[in-house]
Design a protein around this motif. Structure first.
Motif, PDB file in Angstrom:
ATOM      1  N   PRO A   1      20.785  -9.687   1.759  1.00  0.00           N
ATOM      2  CA  PRO A   1      19.991 -10.699   1.062  1.00  0.00           C
ATOM      3  C   PRO A   1      18.787 -10.077   0.377  1.00  0.00           C
ATOM      4  O   PRO A   1      18.172  -9.134   0.875  1.00  0.00           O
ATOM      5  N   THR A   2      18.473 -10.608  -0.793  1.00  0.00           N
ATOM      6  CA  THR A   2      17.339 -10.075  -1.547  1.00  0.00           C
ATOM      7  C   THR A   2      16.054 -10.272  -0.750  1.00  0.00           C
ATOM      8  O   THR A   2      15.792 -11.371  -0.257  1.00  0.00           O
ATOM      9  N   PRO A   3      15.254  -9.209  -0.584  1.00  0.00           N
ATOM     10  CA  PRO A   3      14.009  -9.357   0.178  1.00  0.00           C
ATOM     11  C   PRO A   3      13.105 -10.411  -0.431  1.00  0.00           C
ATOM     12  O   PRO A   3      13.114 -10.645  -1.640  1.00  0.00           O
ATOM     13  N   ALA A   4      12.332 -11.053   0.420  1.00  0.00           N
ATOM     14  CA  ALA A   4      11.394 -12.067  -0.047  1.00  0.00           C
ATOM     15  C   ALA A   4      10.341 -11.428  -0.930  1.00  0.00           C
ATOM     16  O   ALA A   4       9.976 -10.263  -0.743  1.00  0.00           O
ATOM     17  N   PRO A   5       9.846 -12.162  -1.933  1.00  0.00           N
ATOM     18  CA  PRO A   5       8.814 -11.605  -2.815  1.00  0.00           C
ATOM     19  C   PRO A   5       7.609 -11.148  -2.010  1.00  0.00           C
ATOM     20  O   PRO A   5       7.236 -11.748  -1.008  1.00  0.00           O
ATOM     21  N   SER A   6       7.017 -10.068  -2.453  1.00  0.00           N
ATOM     22  CA  SER A   6       5.866  -9.488  -1.756  1.00  0.00           C
ATOM     23  C   SER A   6       4.688  -9.429  -2.697  1.00  0.00           C
ATOM     24  O   SER A   6       4.839  -9.452  -3.917  1.00  0.00           O
ATOM     25  N   LYS A   7       3.513  -9.322  -2.114  1.00  0.00           N
ATOM     26  CA  LYS A   7       2.307  -9.186  -2.916  1.00  0.00           C
ATOM     27  C   LYS A   7       1.942  -7.740  -3.153  1.00  0.00           C
ATOM     28  O   LYS A   7       0.816  -7.427  -3.512  1.00  0.00           O
ATOM     29  N   ALA A   8       2.886  -6.837  -2.920  1.00  0.00           N
ATOM     30  CA  ALA A   8       2.601  -5.420  -3.134  1.00  0.00           C
ATOM     31  C   ALA A   8       2.155  -5.193  -4.570  1.00  0.00           C
ATOM     32  O   ALA A   8       2.677  -5.793  -5.506  1.00  0.00           O
ATOM     33  N   SER A   9       1.197  -4.329  -4.773  1.00  0.00           N
ATOM     34  CA  SER A   9       0.644  -4.089  -6.102  1.00  0.00           C
ATOM     35  C   SER A   9       1.284  -2.894  -6.784  1.00  0.00           C
ATOM     36  O   SER A   9       0.851  -2.502  -7.849  1.00  0.00           O
ATOM     37  N   ALA A  10       2.296  -2.285  -6.178  1.00  0.00           N
ATOM     38  CA  ALA A  10       2.960  -1.142  -6.792  1.00  0.00           C
ATOM     39  C   ALA A  10       4.346  -1.546  -7.263  1.00  0.00           C
ATOM     40  O   ALA A  10       4.982  -2.420  -6.678  1.00  0.00           O
ATOM     41  N   PRO A  11       4.843  -0.931  -8.340  1.00  0.00           N
ATOM     42  CA  PRO A  11       6.173  -1.263  -8.854  1.00  0.00           C
ATOM     43  C   PRO A  11       7.252  -0.664  -7.968  1.00  0.00           C
ATOM     44  O   PRO A  11       7.901   0.313  -8.313  1.00  0.00           O
ATOM     45  N   TYR A  12       7.444  -1.252  -6.797  1.00  0.00           N
ATOM     46  CA  TYR A  12       8.376  -0.690  -5.819  1.00  0.00           C
ATOM     47  C   TYR A  12       9.369  -1.761  -5.397  1.00  0.00           C
ATOM     48  O   TYR A  12       8.987  -2.886  -5.068  1.00  0.00           O
ATOM     49  N   GLN A  13      10.632  -1.431  -5.463  1.00  0.00           N
ATOM     50  CA  GLN A  13      11.687  -2.364  -5.080  1.00  0.00           C
ATOM     51  C   GLN A  13      11.552  -3.702  -5.800  1.00  0.00           C
ATOM     52  O   GLN A  13      11.631  -4.778  -5.217  1.00  0.00           O
ATOM     53  N   GLY A  14      11.339  -3.633  -7.110  1.00  0.00           N
ATOM     54  CA  GLY A  14      11.341  -4.836  -7.915  1.00  0.00           C
ATOM     55  C   GLY A  14      10.011  -5.523  -8.063  1.00  0.00           C
ATOM     56  O   GLY A  14       9.905  -6.502  -8.800  1.00  0.00           O
ATOM     57  N   HIS A  15       8.977  -5.076  -7.383  1.00  0.00           N
ATOM     58  CA  HIS A  15       7.676  -5.715  -7.500  1.00  0.00           C
ATOM     59  C   HIS A  15       7.007  -5.273  -8.798  1.00  0.00           C
ATOM     60  O   HIS A  15       7.203  -4.161  -9.279  1.00  0.00           O
ATOM     61  N   THR A  16       6.210  -6.137  -9.357  1.00  0.00           N
ATOM     62  CA  THR A  16       5.497  -5.816 -10.585  1.00  0.00           C
ATOM     63  C   THR A  16       4.078  -5.384 -10.276  1.00  0.00           C
ATOM     64  O   THR A  16       3.511  -5.723  -9.230  1.00  0.00           O
ATOM     65  N   LEU A  17       3.496  -4.648 -11.198  1.00  0.00           N
ATOM     66  CA  LEU A  17       2.143  -4.132 -11.032  1.00  0.00           C
ATOM     67  C   LEU A  17       1.140  -5.221 -11.357  1.00  0.00           C
ATOM     68  O   LEU A  17       1.250  -5.904 -12.378  1.00  0.00           O
ATOM     69  N   ASP A  18       0.162  -5.423 -10.472  1.00  0.00           N
ATOM     70  CA  ASP A  18      -0.894  -6.403 -10.710  1.00  0.00           C
ATOM     71  C   ASP A  18      -1.965  -5.766 -11.582  1.00  0.00           C
ATOM     72  O   ASP A  18      -2.726  -4.908 -11.131  1.00  0.00           O
ATOM     73  N   ILE A  19      -2.030  -6.155 -12.837  1.00  0.00           N
ATOM     74  CA  ILE A  19      -2.982  -5.583 -13.788  1.00  0.00           C
ATOM     75  C   ILE A  19      -4.274  -6.383 -13.714  1.00  0.00           C
ATOM     76  O   ILE A  19      -4.302  -7.583 -14.034  1.00  0.00           O
ATOM     77  N   LEU A  20      -5.344  -5.750 -13.292  1.00  0.00           N
ATOM     78  CA  LEU A  20      -6.636  -6.416 -13.189  1.00  0.00           C
ATOM     79  C   LEU A  20      -7.342  -6.455 -14.526  1.00  0.00           C
ATOM     80  O   LEU A  20      -7.968  -7.444 -14.891  1.00  0.00           O
ATOM     81  N   THR A  21      -7.274  -5.369 -15.267  1.00  0.00           N
ATOM     82  CA  THR A  21      -7.887  -5.300 -16.585  1.00  0.00           C
ATOM     83  C   THR A  21      -7.184  -4.220 -17.383  1.00  0.00           C
ATOM     84  O   THR A  21      -6.627  -3.281 -16.802  1.00  0.00           O
ATOM     85  N   ASP A  22      -7.220  -4.347 -18.680  1.00  0.00           N
ATOM     86  CA  ASP A  22      -6.579  -3.367 -19.560  1.00  0.00           C
ATOM     87  C   ASP A  22      -7.595  -2.693 -20.460  1.00  0.00           C
ATOM     88  O   ASP A  22      -7.264  -2.180 -21.533  1.00  0.00           O
ATOM     89  N   GLU A  23      -8.860  -2.699 -20.027  1.00  0.00           N
ATOM     90  CA  GLU A  23      -9.912  -2.066 -20.808  1.00  0.00           C
ATOM     91  C   GLU A  23      -9.838  -0.551 -20.679  1.00  0.00           C
ATOM     92  O   GLU A  23      -9.484  -0.028 -19.620  1.00  0.00           O
ATOM     93  N   PRO A  24     -10.190   0.195 -21.736  1.00  0.00           N
ATOM     94  CA  PRO A  24     -10.209   1.671 -21.634  1.00  0.00           C
ATOM     95  C   PRO A  24     -11.225   2.121 -20.597  1.00  0.00           C
ATOM     96  O   PRO A  24     -12.244   1.463 -20.362  1.00  0.00           O
ATOM     97  N   TYR A  25     -10.942   3.260 -19.983  1.00  0.00           N
ATOM     98  CA  TYR A  25     -11.847   3.801 -18.969  1.00  0.00           C
ATOM     99  C   TYR A  25     -13.162   4.232 -19.605  1.00  0.00           C
ATOM    100  O   TYR A  25     -13.178   4.867 -20.662  1.00  0.00           O
ATOM    101  N   SER A  26     -14.242   3.903 -18.955  1.00  0.00           N
ATOM    102  CA  SER A  26     -15.568   4.334 -19.385  1.00  0.00           C
ATOM    103  C   SER A  26     -16.185   5.196 -18.297  1.00  0.00           C
ATOM    104  O   SER A  26     -16.181   4.812 -17.124  1.00  0.00           O
ATOM    105  N   PRO A  27     -16.718   6.376 -18.662  1.00  0.00           N
ATOM    106  CA  PRO A  27     -17.328   7.248 -17.633  1.00  0.00           C
ATOM    107  C   PRO A  27     -18.501   6.599 -16.908  1.00  0.00           C
ATOM    108  O   PRO A  27     -18.883   7.054 -15.835  1.00  0.00           O
ATOM    109  N   LEU A  28     -19.072   5.534 -17.481  1.00  0.00           N
ATOM    110  CA  LEU A  28     -20.224   4.892 -16.855  1.00  0.00           C
ATOM    111  C   LEU A  28     -19.848   3.603 -16.129  1.00  0.00           C
ATOM    112  O   LEU A  28     -20.735   2.901 -15.630  1.00  0.00           O
TER     113      LEU A  28
END
Length: 720
Positions: free
Chosen positions: A341-368
């Protein structure tokens, strides 16, 4: 830890934890662990090898990798708690053909890492003449790399290597013309073919996105079987000669490490009742058939002809090398083609075993980014007795700040402290470090310290990096110390300014219980100080150290002998600037015989740093010199204990005793090429750990000195 009434959560220090646990739950942590152990002893099934499983080698270390040759030879890369890493090739009956250490010691070595965990894809050519494998290693920038080894299976010589492999091992083709491995680019893995004659690399699969593959195995007709991560876990797939990929298993039973038995069957490891066991599968169709019932687990199963398999068998804390017939021990498992049976959906934040990545922001990195938001904000206040007037306290107060940007490329720390006795800021320091100069790591520190009668200003600019495993550092040091004028002495200023450089090389092999068994080390350091002590001439500081480790006494596996030679020379330095001895390794109480050290360095030669060398046996007596030659030998034997408690006397955190060390040593120093200083003795160390984080050693040392009118020295103390 939640309070007893459940009203809220309070932060508690890690002290008296077992007593507080007992107060809330009615049991101490230690009693619960003892009950759990007793329960295991009553209920745990005592597993033994079945009669069909035979032992070829009773112990191949606590970790190993295995391959089998068509001619019956068996190869392992293994490491034990008392044995260094070896490449061992055995005959089909388990007798040793050869066993070689893999460590290289001298600069210019072809590889660095040799532990079995960095080895993968061990496989023989069809005629059994060569063994191929992939070894992970580090490059000059400390980055991950892999290389393919070709090893003469008769002698153990590494005949050739292929560099620049980015991935893990797989299998040599039966004709010995190519090697198929797992190429990893980012988070995408694909099978590639390395042509051994030309070095050309050809992609065999074209998976995209997130994909994980395990070590493949190549059949005589060119088909390739390999593990592939799916939503159910590791499963097996078959790459046909026309490039199509077909699933062989589709379940959640950890199907891994396949090897070809013949043209139609593969053997692999697969979970059964919570244990890895060897299974056989017909790739034309059918279900996995379990052929082993090992007590705990099977690893690196490989065919030994068409009728038997060999494998690594978990035996208590180590592995043995076993074999078993290719005969079913249970009916075929009909779950291979029936997906779990397909595993139940998880809140994992890594793209592992069908999970999607939780994107918090897509802003470019700033050294400050978050740089000016300190992660540590710690004001503090405390009081101590005044050393000059025990009836009056001295109050101290300060603020500590530390922070970094989001990715940790910039780091800083600020500390300011004042006390009531000086009525001044007694400590003010700032440090900053950056990795933006990578591969160099660059730091700047400045500080101001005020004590009774003096003030120090210090600054340093440093940069360092590691070439392979050899650290190199450069530093610019600036020191100034002002001694305030008193009624009996005028004010005095002394300074020191100059560049410093150091390099340190070491290569060795060690065991868990015996420490470094063989090794060589060389370190060089130099400093030039054009501005020194205001009225003194510029001088230099030159230092060289060579170290060698060799095994200890015959038949003893948990001992070693360390030999060290040091040469230190301060050309053009003031007389007596170099201190030899008078340095303790830890905090100790001493009982000594003989005169006290006559060393009395003028304040002008104390700018805030010292030039010193440790001399064992002379921890209580400092010698003054401009140059020194030191030779030291230390023999160490370890008595392993490996025992601990959940709490130390019910109050302190967990306590673990790892080992007792017995030492014998001898030291000799010659200062200014004129005077000899000799000592010999022994020591006893108890190595412990508090709270799984704080190593603490208790020690006793005895030394007999033969020069300088000194007698016996006894030290009892602690060291971190």
């Amino acid at each position: 830890m939640e309070a007893g009434g459940g009203a809220g959560r309070d932060a508690h220090p890690p002290f008296a934890l077992t007593l507080r646990f007992d107060n809330v739950y009615g049991r101490t942590l230690g009693s619960l662990f003892e009950e759990f152990t007793a329960s295991l002893m009553r209920t745990q099934e005592q597993r033994v090898r079945p009669a069909t499983q035979q032992v070829l080698a009773p112990n191949v270390g606590y970790f190993a990798r295995l391959a089998a040759s068509p001619d019956g030879a068996l190869a392992t890369v293994d490491a034990g708690r008392d044995q260094v890493t070896h490449l061992t090739v055995r005959e089909s009956d388990g007798s040793v053909r050869f066993s070689h250490s893999l460590t290289q010691f001298l600069p210019g070595r072809r590889w660095i890492a040799t532990f079995p965990t960095v080895m993968s894809g061990l496989s023989f050519t069809a005629d059994g003449s060569f063994l191929f494998l992939v070894a992970a290693d580090v490059d000059s920038l400390e980055n991950y790399l892999s290389r393919v080894w070709q090893v003469d299976a008769r002698t153990g010589e590494v005949v050739k290597t292929w560099e620049g492999i980015e991935g893990m091992g797989g299998s040599v083709t039966p004709d010995g013309q190519a090697y198929v491995f797992v190429q990893v680019e980012g988070d995408t893995a694909n099978l590639h073919r390395l042509e051994l004659a030309t070095g050309a690399r050809v992609p065999l699969t074209r998976f995209e996105g997130h994909s994980s593959l395990g070590p493949p195995s190549v059949a005589a007709d060119g088909r390739i079987v390999f593990p592939q991560m799916t939503e159910q876990g590791w499963n097996l797939a078959l790459l046909e000669t026309d490039g199509t990929v077909r699933a062989l298993t589709q379940d959640a039973h950890f199907n891994y490490s396949p090897r070809w038995v013949d043209a139609n069957r593969i053997v692999f490891q697969r979970e059964h009742e919570g244990r890895w066991q060897a299974h056989v599968l017909d790739v034309a169709g059918g279900e996995p058939v379990r052929i082993t019932d090992a007590p705990h687990l099977v690893m690196d199963v490989a065919p030994a002809g068409n009728a038997e398999v060999v494998f690594l068998n978990r035996d208590r804390f180590d592995f043995s090398l076993d074999r078993a017939p290719i005969t079913p021990v249970a009916p075929a498992e009909a779950v291979a083609q029936a997906p779990a049976p397909t595993p139940a959906p998880s809140k994992a934040s890594a793209p592992y075993q069908g999970h999607t990545l939780d994107i918090l922001t897509d802003e470019p990195y700033s050294p400050l980014e978050r740089f000016f938001l300190p992660e540590l904000r710690a004001p503090y206040f405390y009081a101590l007795p005044d050393p000059d007037n025990g009836n009056r306290p001295v109050y101290y107060g300060g603020l500590a700040l530390a922070g970094q940007d989001r990715l940790g490329f910039h780091q800083y720390a600020l500390l300011a402290e004042a006390d009531s006795r000086l009525r001044d800021v007694s400590t003010l320091s700032f440090s900053y470090a950056t990795a933006l100069t990578a591969p160099w790591y660059t730091g700047l520190s400045v500080a101001r310290f005020v004590q009774a009668g003096q003030r120090d200003l210090q600054a340093s600019l440093s940069t360092s990096r590691t070439f392979w495993t050899t650290p190199v550092s450069f530093n610019l040091l600036a020191l100034r110390r002002d001694y305030y004028a008193t009624a009996t002495s005028p004010g005095l200023r002394t300074t020191l300014l100059g560049p410093e450089a150091a390099i340190s090389y070491f290569a060795g092999e060690s065991t868990s219980y015996g420490g470094t068994q063989r090794g060589v080390g060389l370190s060089l350091g130099a400093g030039v100080y054009p501005l020194a002590f205001d009225d003194a001439r510029p001088f230099a500081d030159l230092r060289a150290e060579a170290t060698a480790f060799v095994p200890g006494l015959p038949l003893l596996l948990r001992d070693n002998l360390q030999l060290t030679a040091i040469a230190r020379f301060l050309p053009n330095a003031p007389e007596g600037l170099l201190q030899v001895g008078g340095i303790q390794a830890g905090t100790a109480l001493s009982i000594r015989e003989g005169p006290k050290s006559p060393r009395d360095l003028p304040e002008l030669l104390q700018p805030g740093t010292s030039f010193s060398e440790y001399l064992r046996g002379y921890e209580d007596y400092a010698l003054s010199a401009r140059s020194v030659l030191i030779a030291q030998a230390r023999y160490r034997y370890r008595v392993i204990i490996d025992y601990g408690w959940t709490s130390f006397f019910w109050v302190l955190p967990s306590f673990f005793i790892s080992q007792v060390e017995l030492e014998a040593f001898g030291s000799w120093a010659r200062t200014d090429l004129r005077d000899n200083h000799r000592a010999a003795g022994g020591a006893l160390y108890l190595r412990t750990t508090f709270g799984q984080a704080l190593p603490l050693s208790l020690f006793y040392q005895y030394a007999r000195r033969f020069d300088d009118g000194l007698g016996d020295l006894h030290l009892v103390g602690v060291a971190l």
